[in-house]
Scaffold this active site. Sequence first.
Site, PDB file in Angstrom:
ATOM      1  N   TRP A  29      53.890  57.474  55.487  1.00  0.00           N
ATOM      2  CA  TRP A  29      54.274  57.455  56.905  1.00  0.00           C
ATOM      3  C   TRP A  29      53.458  58.504  57.642  1.00  0.00           C
ATOM      4  O   TRP A  29      53.287  59.616  57.112  1.00  0.00           O
ATOM      5  CB  TRP A  29      55.768  57.796  57.003  1.00  0.00           C
ATOM      6  CG  TRP A  29      56.330  57.889  58.391  1.00  0.00           C
ATOM      7  CD1 TRP A  29      56.928  56.887  59.092  1.00  0.00           C
ATOM      8  CD2 TRP A  29      56.374  59.033  59.241  1.00  0.00           C
ATOM      9  NE1 TRP A  29      57.341  57.341  60.328  1.00  0.00           N
ATOM     10  CE2 TRP A  29      57.006  58.666  60.453  1.00  0.00           C
ATOM     11  CE3 TRP A  29      55.929  60.356  59.120  1.00  0.00           C
ATOM     12  CZ2 TRP A  29      57.220  59.550  61.506  1.00  0.00           C
ATOM     13  CZ3 TRP A  29      56.131  61.243  60.172  1.00  0.00           C
ATOM     14  CH2 TRP A  29      56.768  60.832  61.353  1.00  0.00           C
ATOM     15  N   SER A  96      53.436  59.714  49.387  1.00  0.00           N
ATOM     16  CA  SER A  96      54.436  60.193  50.340  1.00  0.00           C
ATOM     17  C   SER A  96      55.585  59.193  50.452  1.00  0.00           C
ATOM     18  O   SER A  96      56.268  58.927  49.481  1.00  0.00           O
ATOM     19  CB  SER A  96      53.773  60.471  51.692  1.00  0.00           C
ATOM     20  OG  SER A  96      54.623  61.202  52.536  1.00  0.00           O
ATOM     21  N   MET A  97      55.809  58.604  51.633  1.00  0.00           N
ATOM     22  CA  MET A  97      56.874  57.625  51.782  1.00  0.00           C
ATOM     23  C   MET A  97      56.724  56.484  50.793  1.00  0.00           C
ATOM     24  O   MET A  97      57.709  55.907  50.315  1.00  0.00           O
ATOM     25  CB  MET A  97      56.887  57.071  53.211  1.00  0.00           C
ATOM     26  CG  MET A  97      57.952  56.016  53.434  1.00  0.00           C
ATOM     27  SD  MET A  97      57.956  55.322  55.105  1.00  0.00           S
ATOM     28  CE  MET A  97      59.272  54.108  54.906  1.00  0.00           C
ATOM     29  N   ASP A 227      51.669  72.049  49.940  1.00  0.00           N
ATOM     30  CA  ASP A 227      52.191  70.966  50.773  1.00  0.00           C
ATOM     31  C   ASP A 227      53.316  71.493  51.656  1.00  0.00           C
ATOM     32  O   ASP A 227      54.393  71.838  51.162  1.00  0.00           O
ATOM     33  CB  ASP A 227      52.700  69.836  49.874  1.00  0.00           C
ATOM     34  CG  ASP A 227      53.025  68.561  50.646  1.00  0.00           C
ATOM     35  OD1 ASP A 227      53.392  68.658  51.830  1.00  0.00           O
ATOM     36  OD2 ASP A 227      52.930  67.471  50.040  1.00  0.00           O
ATOM     37  N   HIS A 256      49.535  68.249  52.115  1.00  0.00           N
ATOM     38  CA  HIS A 256      50.158  66.940  51.907  1.00  0.00           C
ATOM     39  C   HIS A 256      49.108  65.830  51.865  1.00  0.00           C
ATOM     40  O   HIS A 256      49.193  64.928  51.026  1.00  0.00           O
ATOM     41  CB  HIS A 256      51.168  66.661  53.024  1.00  0.00           C
ATOM     42  CG  HIS A 256      52.032  65.482  52.768  1.00  0.00           C
ATOM     43  ND1 HIS A 256      52.860  65.380  51.672  1.00  0.00           N
ATOM     44  CD2 HIS A 256      52.211  64.324  53.471  1.00  0.00           C
ATOM     45  CE1 HIS A 256      53.520  64.230  51.702  1.00  0.00           C
ATOM     46  NE2 HIS A 256      53.136  63.571  52.771  1.00  0.00           N
TER      47      HIS A 256
END
Length: 276
Positions: A29, A96-97, A227, A256
Amino acid sequence: MAYVETRDGTELYVKEWGEGRPVILIHGWPLSADSWDDQSLALAEAGFRAIAYDRRGFGRSEQPAHGYDYDTLADDLADVMEAMDAEDGAAIVGFSMGGGEVARYMTRHEGAGVEQAALIAAVTPFLLQTGDNPDGAPASVFEEIKAGIKADRSGFFKGFMRDFYGVGALGAAVGSHEGLVEWSVQLAMQGGLLPTLACVDSWSSTDFRPDMGAFEVPTLVMHGTADATVPIALAARKAAAMIASSELIEIDGGPHGLLATHKDEVSAALIRFLRA
């Protein structure tokens, strides 16, 4: 094939590079499949079939008003795998997402067709602070994110992406990733406002701890130690401890946005893992 129709009729944009064993790449995302381009090219050159798709609501995919819960998103992943004939010996990789889709697929679809999995800077196992997850982030943090998006979406994402790539962080080369920031804001703005907000609720509040035990295949867990978006102590270290067949790689000083800032390191580690 440019588009796949899901079981609820949503059209998802899919890009496919290379030939060989399928590796399905699920983006974070608020980006799109294009955020995987560096890894997709490296995988294709290494003899794999890289399949990346835009999550519903983002990039070139349709933007329905529903379906941003992880059960539906895991079904979308299953539909992409079926449509692309990628259900045999596949590896599924979530950033991530996207790590949430990987985790939920392992339970909801019992890991069908999956030979290996990878979680890169993933939101798993659980981000929200609760009574039994005291180290998580308070709900107010995520409400502030949504408020910032509603107030000034492009302005919010410009600041968000600077943290995403560690621009200006201690030890980082200031200005070295400004181009990435601008590009990522453009990708973020391709997503619909409703999907963008709905997905904040999904990745921030979904508890994937019950899904962790379903990882019965070799699983790579990779995360940057710097991150600031999804802290490694809250995510990767906990996930790796909960997945019996996991390998944890910590990228020293990595932010990240590892897929771009540490693209060669990520690609090399992923290819090594897939060949093992």
